[in-house]
Structures are given as C-alpha cells and as structure tokens.
Write an enzyme that holds these catalytic residues in place. Structure first.
Site, PDB file in Angstrom:
ATOM      1  N   GLY A  12      14.067  -9.041  24.947  1.00  0.00           N
ATOM      2  CA  GLY A  12      14.515 -10.144  24.089  1.00  0.00           C
ATOM      3  C   GLY A  12      13.894 -10.179  22.706  1.00  0.00           C
ATOM      4  N   ASN A  14      15.057  -8.830  20.025  1.00  0.00           N
ATOM      5  CA  ASN A  14      16.133  -9.137  19.065  1.00  0.00           C
ATOM      6  C   ASN A  14      16.532 -10.601  19.155  1.00  0.00           C
ATOM      7  OD1 ASN A  14      17.356  -6.733  17.460  1.00  0.00           O
ATOM      8  ND2 ASN A  14      16.778  -5.901  19.459  1.00  0.00           N
ATOM      9  N   MET A  88      22.699  -5.787  29.485  1.00  0.00           N
ATOM     10  CA  MET A  88      22.928  -4.519  30.179  1.00  0.00           C
ATOM     11  C   MET A  88      24.122  -4.538  31.141  1.00  0.00           C
ATOM     12  SD  MET A  88      20.745  -2.752  28.670  1.00  0.00           S
ATOM     13  CE  MET A  88      20.651  -1.222  29.596  1.00  0.00           C
ATOM     14  N   ARG A  89      25.082  -5.394  30.883  1.00  0.00           N
ATOM     15  CA  ARG A  89      26.292  -5.430  31.726  1.00  0.00           C
ATOM     16  C   ARG A  89      27.496  -5.045  30.881  1.00  0.00           C
ATOM     17  NH1 ARG A  89      24.978  -6.460  37.185  1.00  0.00           N
ATOM     18  NH2 ARG A  89      23.132  -7.788  37.128  1.00  0.00           N
ATOM     19  N   ASN A 105      27.581  -6.467  19.060  1.00  0.00           N
ATOM     20  CA  ASN A 105      26.474  -5.790  19.751  1.00  0.00           C
ATOM     21  C   ASN A 105      25.628  -5.033  18.734  1.00  0.00           C
ATOM     22  OD1 ASN A 105      24.948  -4.793  21.989  1.00  0.00           O
ATOM     23  ND2 ASN A 105      26.068  -2.856  21.873  1.00  0.00           N
ATOM     24  N   HIS A 107      23.159  -1.592  18.606  1.00  0.00           N
ATOM     25  CA  HIS A 107      22.847  -0.391  19.395  1.00  0.00           C
ATOM     26  C   HIS A 107      21.867   0.472  18.599  1.00  0.00           C
ATOM     27  CE1 HIS A 107      23.475   2.623  22.444  1.00  0.00           C
ATOM     28  NE2 HIS A 107      23.469   3.511  21.463  1.00  0.00           N
TER      29      HIS A 107
HETATM   30  C1  GRF Z   1      17.679  -2.905  21.480  1.00  0.00           C
HETATM   31  O1  GRF Z   1      17.194  -1.642  21.094  1.00  0.00           O
HETATM   32  C2  GRF Z   1      19.158  -2.999  21.274  1.00  0.00           C
HETATM   33  O2  GRF Z   1      19.621  -2.220  20.233  1.00  0.00           O
HETATM   34  C3  GRF Z   1      19.702  -2.440  22.569  1.00  0.00           C
HETATM   35  O3  GRF Z   1      18.833  -2.906  23.556  1.00  0.00           O
HETATM   36  C4  GRF Z   1      17.541  -3.120  22.983  1.00  0.00           C
HETATM   37  C5  GRF Z   1      17.129  -4.504  23.333  1.00  0.00           C
HETATM   38  O4  GRF Z   1      15.796  -4.769  22.971  1.00  0.00           O
HETATM   39  N1  GRF Z   1      21.080  -2.826  22.767  1.00  0.00           N
HETATM   40  P1  GRF Z   1      15.242  -6.258  23.029  1.00  0.00           P
HETATM   41  O5  GRF Z   1      15.512  -6.769  24.443  1.00  0.00           O
HETATM   42  O6  GRF Z   1      15.989  -7.064  22.012  1.00  0.00           O
HETATM   43  O7  GRF Z   1      13.789  -6.170  22.741  1.00  0.00           O
END
Ligand code: GRF
Length: 185
Positions: A12, A14, A88-89, A105, A107
């Site tokens: 989390g 982000n 992750m779904r 999203n 990535h």
């Molecule tokens: C990030 O690198 C994002 O780009 C990817 O999953 C990761 C999530 O990291 N989709 P966090 O849970 O936000 O620390």
C-alpha cells in the site's frame, strides 16, 4: 469535487502516497480503500490516515460476489475514479464494463514490456538500460489498457536501488496523474 477509491492488496505504499497527496487538496477527495486481503499492510496505513477501508475477500475465489460488494461500495461514494495500486486480482469484463474509463492502474515497467508480476526484477535481469513505470486505463487484459503516461529512469547499480527508485517514481507520478484525470472529468 471528484471522488477517488483505491484498490490495493498488499503493502500500500502507492495508496499512502495518493492519500497524503489528496489529503492536502481541497478539490478532490480520497473516499476509501478497498482490499481483498485481511493481511494487507495497506489497511494499517488507511487506519493511521483515517481513511475509510473495506475488506472484501474473494471467498473460495468467488469473484462475482466480491465484485458486487466492491461495486456497491464504489457506488455509495459516487466514485469518479478507481485507482488500482497493487491490486492483485483480475477484474471481470462485467466489472470493467460497468466502470469503463474510470479504472486506472499503475505498473512498474514500460508496458507493453514486462506485464504481470515481478516486472522490475525481470527488466533489470534482462539488462535493460532504462526502466520505468506506466499509468494506464484498465481493460479486460492484463496490463494492456490504453497508456496515459510512461516515465523512465536509467538503470541503477543494484536491483535493490532500482526497485526503490521505481517505487519513488510511482509515488511522485501516480497521485498527480489521478489529480489531473479528476480535474478533466
Ligand atoms: C507497485 O509497484 C505497482 O506498480 C504494482 O504493484 C506495486 C504495489 O506496491 N501494480 P504498493 O503496494 O503500492 O507498495
């Protein structure tokens, strides 16, 4: 005034970057966090940031029920934008259709290279001289939707430093992009 909901499954970081950024804005709000994982560290972050949070587990992999619950939470908040941040779904075509153009999203690679999991390590181990991130709309595929922005940075001396820099780039970029998407709605 736009409303944003974040979906996250794990750490989390982000989510936290988005929440801190939006908490300093008076134009748009982050309404809630939704996670599918009771053990997600994102939940502890939501608690300390005083952001409403919902745990919606996929019991016995029942995606339809989980998505119905998420859709009703999203509707309750009159959500303008749904930001996936390490969620992750894979969302069903029905869910994507219901919120088409509103699901974003981030990535950690320069798509279309290295979609899926473990992207930073795969790009690094392949010897790439530039690595980066992509913010994109979510469609029915895995990391295939229309690209909104990409940012790249040079290869770092170690994978650990590279990973740290990629996450830093995500934290600087994602909240600002979400802000401008909400502004333009
Ligand atoms: C990030 O690198 C994002 O780009 C990817 O999953 C990761 C999530 O990291 N989709 P966090 O849970 O936000 O620390």
């Amino acid at each position: 005034m736009g409303s944003l909901i974040v979906l996250a499954s794990g750490n989390g970081s982000n989510f936290q970057a988005i929440a801190e950024y939006f908490n300093n804005l008076n134009t748009h709000t982050i309404s809630a966090l939704i996670t599918d994982q009771l053990s997600a560290y994102a939940l502890a972050r939501a608690k300390s940031l005083a952001i409403p949070y919902y745990v919606v587990p996929y019991f016995k992999k029942d995606r339809t029920t989980a998505e119905k619950i998420m859709a009703s939470i999203i509707s309750t908040y009159n959500t303008d934008l749904i930001a996936l941040a390490g969620f992750m779904r894979i969302l069903s075509p029905a869910f994507i259709n219901q919120f088409r153009g509103k699901i974003i999203n981030i990535h950690p690679s320069l798509l279309p290279s290295y979609p899926g999991t473990n992207s930073i390590a795969r790009a690094y181990e392949a010897g790439e001289s530039q690595l980066g991130i992509t913010v994109h709309y979510v469609d029915e595929g895995v990391d295939t939707g229309t690209i909104i922005i990409q940012k790249s940075i040079p290869r770092a001396p170690t994978l650990e430093i590279m990973t740290e820099r990629i996450h830093q780039l995500e934290h600087e970029t994602y909240p600002r992009i979400l802000h401008s998407l909400l502004d333009s709605q």
